[in-house]
Design a protein around this motif. Structure first.
Motif, short mmCIF file in Angstrom:
data_model
loop_
_atom_site.label_atom_id
_atom_site.label_comp_id
_atom_site.label_asym_id
_atom_site.label_seq_id
_atom_site.Cartn_x
_atom_site.Cartn_y
_atom_site.Cartn_z
N PHE A 57 -49.95 7.25 -15.03
CA PHE A 57 -48.83 7.63 -14.58
C PHE A 57 -49.03 7.86 -13.25
O PHE A 57 -49.97 8.32 -12.69
CB PHE A 57 -48.37 8.63 -15.27
N CYS A 58 -47.81 8.45 -12.22
CA CYS A 58 -47.94 8.72 -10.88
C CYS A 58 -48.33 10.04 -10.88
O CYS A 58 -47.59 10.89 -11.26
CB CYS A 58 -46.61 8.35 -10.34
N ARG A 59 -49.51 10.32 -10.31
CA ARG A 59 -49.79 11.79 -10.11
C ARG A 59 -48.99 12.60 -9.28
O ARG A 59 -49.11 13.70 -9.29
CB ARG A 59 -51.19 11.91 -9.59
N VAL A 78 -51.91 0.46 -5.95
CA VAL A 78 -51.19 -0.18 -4.78
C VAL A 78 -49.81 0.82 -4.84
O VAL A 78 -49.54 1.02 -3.73
CB VAL A 78 -50.84 -1.50 -5.12
N HIS A 79 -49.52 1.27 -5.76
CA HIS A 79 -48.15 2.23 -5.80
C HIS A 79 -48.24 3.36 -4.90
O HIS A 79 -47.45 3.89 -4.31
CB HIS A 79 -47.73 2.70 -7.30
N TYR A 80 -49.92 3.96 -4.80
CA TYR A 80 -49.85 5.21 -3.96
C TYR A 80 -49.78 4.81 -2.60
O TYR A 80 -49.46 5.72 -1.50
CB TYR A 80 -51.35 5.73 -4.44
N HIS A 127 -45.76 12.46 -9.52
CA HIS A 127 -44.60 12.64 -10.36
C HIS A 127 -43.36 12.38 -9.64
O HIS A 127 -42.33 12.93 -9.59
CB HIS A 127 -44.35 14.27 -10.78
N CYS A 128 -43.39 11.29 -9.10
CA CYS A 128 -42.12 10.57 -8.43
C CYS A 128 -41.23 10.09 -9.34
O CYS A 128 -41.62 9.59 -10.66
CB CYS A 128 -42.57 9.53 -7.36
N ASP A 129 -40.10 9.72 -8.90
CA ASP A 129 -39.02 9.06 -10.04
C ASP A 129 -38.87 7.71 -9.68
O ASP A 129 -38.01 7.08 -10.14
CB ASP A 129 -37.62 9.70 -9.68
N ALA A 178 -45.76 4.15 -1.92
CA ALA A 178 -44.95 5.10 -2.22
C ALA A 178 -45.41 6.48 -1.55
O ALA A 178 -44.45 7.25 -1.43
CB ALA A 178 -44.71 5.28 -3.63
N HIS A 179 -46.80 6.71 -1.36
CA HIS A 179 -47.02 8.04 -1.13
C HIS A 179 -47.89 8.15 0.28
O HIS A 179 -48.80 9.17 0.07
CB HIS A 179 -47.82 8.73 -2.51
N HIS A 180 -47.99 7.15 0.90
CA HIS A 180 -48.87 7.19 2.22
C HIS A 180 -50.31 7.63 1.96
O HIS A 180 -51.01 8.03 2.72
CB HIS A 180 -48.38 8.59 3.27
ZN LIG Z 1 -45.48 7.86 -7.45
#
Ligand SMILES: [Zn+2]
Length: 247
Positions: free
Chosen positions: A57-59, A87-89, A61-63, A92-94
């Protein structure tokens, strides 16, 4: 000789406190072209010959559409191994990866490395030494005040469940009878525990897949303070009332 690989992109959790927090690696000013090339490299890795149970899960806590489902596979380029969700980080999270990793990834994928079972050896230690550049930042969202209602729903992971519960409660505050509570939960009973908990959503996300059903109800701080002053029996009676109301 086994092919050496280095793990990257594991994040700290209640079981693995040695790993870094992704917030330490954020850098909004990272060159977007380089980031894009690193993302491409991550997307072209070869799949490792195993799959983990459950989804990362995304640490943060994004939607985002995949926030709770970052995957359960891992990939390699012949030098590094990373979880599918890394890759999501970046997207989506710089998140910026350490310079050694980026330098390697900009050189392209090592030709034809195929991770056959038992042919490689993974170093998990190097990544634990990586501390990023924002040690003040944290994905940890503070403390949740209220009560958790916990039920064991699966008998397969008893040792993990017990360890996770003990760890979580040892990091929580204001709880009476921690060991007793864990013992009762492990016997198969549903238990409600009131206290001040480290970010409950992480606890829920990490433990649903090992068969713990956890619900959390927030209690307004003023009311919590009043409940704190009650004796054990009165407090239990109040909790029981709440549970019946929910049932
Ligand atoms: Zn996220």
């Amino acid at each position: 000789m086994k092919h050496p690989l280095t793990m990257i992109g594991y994040w700290q959790s209640v079981y693995e406190t040695d790993y870094p927090d992704p917030a330490w690696f954020t850098d909004a000013n990272w060159d977007p072209n380089i980031r894009q090339r690193v993302i491409q490299h991550l997307q072209q890795g070869r799949r490792m010959p195993y799959t983990y149970m459950g989804q990362a899960f995304c640490r943060f806590h994004c939607d985002g559409p995949r926030a709770g489902r970052l995957g359960s596979m891992e990939f390699t380029d012949g030098r590094y191994v990373w979880p599918e969700g890394l890759v999501h980080y970046l997207e989506a999270h710089h998140l910026r990866l350490p310079a050694d990793v980026v330098d390697h990834m900009l050189q392209g994928t090592e030709d034809c490395y195929e991770p056959l079972p038992h042919s490689y050896e993974i170093d998990y230690e190097w990544w634990k030494t990586q501390k990023g550049w924002n040690r003040e930042a944290s994905t940890y969202k503070g403390v949740d005040i209220g009560y958790v209602v916990i039920t064991v729903t699966n008998q397969t992971y008893r040792a993990l469940q017990e360890a996770a519960l003990l760890h979580f409660l040892s990091k929580s505050g204001g709880i009476r009878g921690k060991l007793k509570a864990v013992e009762t939960i492990m016997k198969g009973e549903t238990v409600a525990i009131m206290g001040r908990f480290p970010y409950v959503q992480d606890f829920i996300a990490e433990n649903t897949r090992i068969g713990l059903e956890i619900r959390f109800r927030e209690i307004p701080y003023m009311q919590y303070q009043e409940l704190e002053t009650l004796g054990g029996d009165e407090r239990s009676a109040w909790m029981q009332q709440q549970l019946e109301r929910q049932a």
